[in-house]
Design a protein around this motif. Structure first.
Motif, PDB file in Angstrom:
ATOM      1  N   LEU A   1       0.945  -1.191  -0.120  1.00 35.14           N
ATOM      2  CA  LEU A   1      -0.042  -0.034   0.083  1.00 35.14           C
ATOM      3  C   LEU A   1       0.875   1.133   0.031  1.00 35.14           C
ATOM      4  O   LEU A   1       0.668   2.110  -0.682  1.00 35.14           O
TER       5      LEU A   1
ATOM      6  N   LEU B   1     -12.916   1.143  -1.280  1.00 37.14           N
ATOM      7  CA  LEU B   1     -12.169  -0.002  -1.264  1.00 37.14           C
ATOM      8  C   LEU B   1     -13.561  -1.281  -1.495  1.00 37.14           C
ATOM      9  O   LEU B   1     -13.249  -2.150  -1.992  1.00 37.14           O
TER      10      LEU B   1
ATOM     11  N   GLY C   1      -6.183  -1.535  -3.685  1.00 36.42           N
ATOM     12  CA  GLY C   1      -5.548  -0.167  -3.041  1.00 36.42           C
ATOM     13  C   GLY C   1      -5.031   0.729  -3.997  1.00 36.42           C
ATOM     14  O   GLY C   1      -4.894   1.900  -3.978  1.00 36.42           O
TER      15      GLY C   1
END
Ligand code: F0G
Length: 460
Positions: A332, A373, A421
């Motif tokens: 991420l 998300l 992500g």
């Protein structure tokens, strides 16, 4: 030599299908849930990172224990097996099963004189705080200033200078010092053994008549012990069971949600050393949870907890567990998300406030990322910011918690989460603010209805 990957140290014997959904369907589902992810049916989720609590996969030995479970009302052998394992692990004299961690907290708060008292902590979990306040006491969190700064190994420590000041200021009104390991309210950061020792020394230096009780909220004790063994120079390499025991040895009492590091779907434990406290707890337990040899649980649950507690200190399990969250955190970060470091084992936290500077805290940036998300990948997470805490979140970070259930997802699920992500990171400047349309009187994040201020970008 090329470094070998850390693999999941288990094989899969039973599987559960995941229903795959597409973005247009998820948009309808999220609208119907009024942008509250707690309102989404689990069947409509592809990867569920809402919590690590009660969502783990039990081992074959735990299921075997379930069959062995004895359901006698009193004196079940399952209780004695559970009692022996918990006493060996913790060294506590009296062990009580409860139906969840919060029941253990509630019973303990019921039996103490807490009215107008003060409770000091490195970080009270929200049910712990609620139980303390319901008993008439005030709870104060004293985390380190740099808890989430990413520069220290043990961000979960209590700030000892703040603790000294608070002990002096509140004097004998301090009834309880609660150390939460790991510290869930500050990014799941670990607590060092040195810090626990320093707290215990301070508590013990107070004259017995005025001495507060030192309580360990121990639901993630194994993950904390692993961090101590890996990162605390004086403890490096010590056997994990020994470190865990050293943590419990410093406390007078512990509460534990078994839904975390005992790797079961429900259960809690309360342990104390003091006979008089144990007598009071026993009466309360019988009145509200059940006879002391089952608490709020079935005999089979006690077997599963006992076996889970034996398994959780396996170094290869804990190594895999930390490897999974570190892997997700670094993926991420590589995609441009600010992430709390070092990554906790039980969850990765995205700093949505920093990632979405176009949104003010009142625009709920964490909820916007959590909704994105879900819309983009069917991934369910949890906002920990203004939606959860309201005005009390002021000055705190706007976080999204991606909690990782134990032994449930494989590396390809984690890769999927990282890829989704990364897709969202590219359009994060376009993520809309959110507004609350309706909210209940308290604990609003569970049921509030929300709406975006402008449409989310199209995903897929
Ligand atoms: N203490 C801590 C530190 C917790 O994280 C939790 C639960 C509890 C106590 C209460 O235990 O759920 O068995 O009653 N945490 C979950 C979470 C709900 O998602 O972090 P419980």
């Amino acid at each position: 030599m090329k470094k070998r990957p850390i693999i999941e140290p288990f094989r899969i014997k039973v599987v559960e299908p995941i229903r795959m959904t597409r973005a247009p369907e998820r948009r309808r589902i999220l609208e119907a849930a009024r942008y509250n992810l707690f309102g989404v049916h689990a069947d409509d989720v592809i990867v569920d990172l809402l919590t690590d609590s009660g969502t783990g996969a039990m081992s074959a030995e735990q299921w075997a224990g379930m069959i062995r479970g004895d359901e006698s009302y009193a004196g079940a052998p399952s209780f004695y097996r559970f009692d022996a394992v918990v006493r060996e692990l913790t060294g506590m004299s009296f062990i009580f099963p409860t139906h969840q961690g919060r029941a253990a907290e509630r019973i303990f708060c019921d039996v103490l004189p807490l009215r107008d008292k003060v409770v000091l902590s490195n970080g009270l979990f929200d049910t712990t705080r609620a139980n303390i306040e319901a008993a008439g006491a005030s709870g104060f969190d004293l985390p380190r200033e740099d808890a989430l700064g990413g520069t220290q190994a043990f961000g979960g420590d209590i700030d000892l200078a703040k603790l000294d000041r608070a002990l002096e200021e509140h004097g004998d009104r301090v009834a309880l010092v609660v150390m939460t390991v790991t510290n869930n309210t500050v990014g799941g950061q670990a607590v060092s053994l040195a810090n626990l020792r320093a707290v215990a020394e301070r508590v013990r230096s107070i004259t017995p008549a005025k001495r507060p009780i030192l309580l360990l909220d121990a639901c993630r004790f194994a993950e904390n012990a692993f961090r101590i063994a890996s990162d605390e120079p004086a403890e490096r390499g010590r056997p994990l069971a020994e470190i865990a025991r050293a943590m419990f040895d410093l406390a007078d009492v512990f509460t534990m949600s078994a839904k975390k590091d005992a790797i079961v779907n429900t259960g809690g434990i309360l342990g104390v050393r003091d006979q008089a406290l144990a007598d009071a707890i026993r009466v309360d337990l019988i009145r509200t949870e059940g006879f002391p040899t089952y608490g709020g649980l079935a005999g089979r649950d006690l077997e599963a907890i006992a076996q889970g507690l034996r398994e959780v200190l396996d170094p290869s399990y804990l190594e895999y567990r930390f490897a999974a969250s570190r892997y997700l955190a670094s993926a991420l970060q590589a995609a441009g998300w600010p992430v709390i470091t070092p990554a906790a084992a039980h969850a990765v936290y995205i700093d949505a406030g920093a990632a979405l500077p176009h949104l003010a805290p009142a625009d709920l940036p964490g909820q916007s990322v959590a909704c994105a998300l879900y819309l983009a990948g069917g991934i369910r997470t949890c906002e920990i910011g203004t939606l959860m805490f309201g005005a009390a979140a002021e000055g705190k970070r706007q976080l999204v918690r991606l909690a990782i259930p134990r032994r449930v997802y494989t590396q390809s699920h984690i890769d999927y989460v990282a890829a989704v992500g990364a897709e969202i990171a590219e359009v994060r400047a376009k993520l809309p603010g959110m507004r609350i349309l309706e909210e209940p009187r308290c604990l609003r994040h569970f049921t509030a209805a929300m709406a975006p201020l402008s449409p989310f970008p199209d995903f897929e």
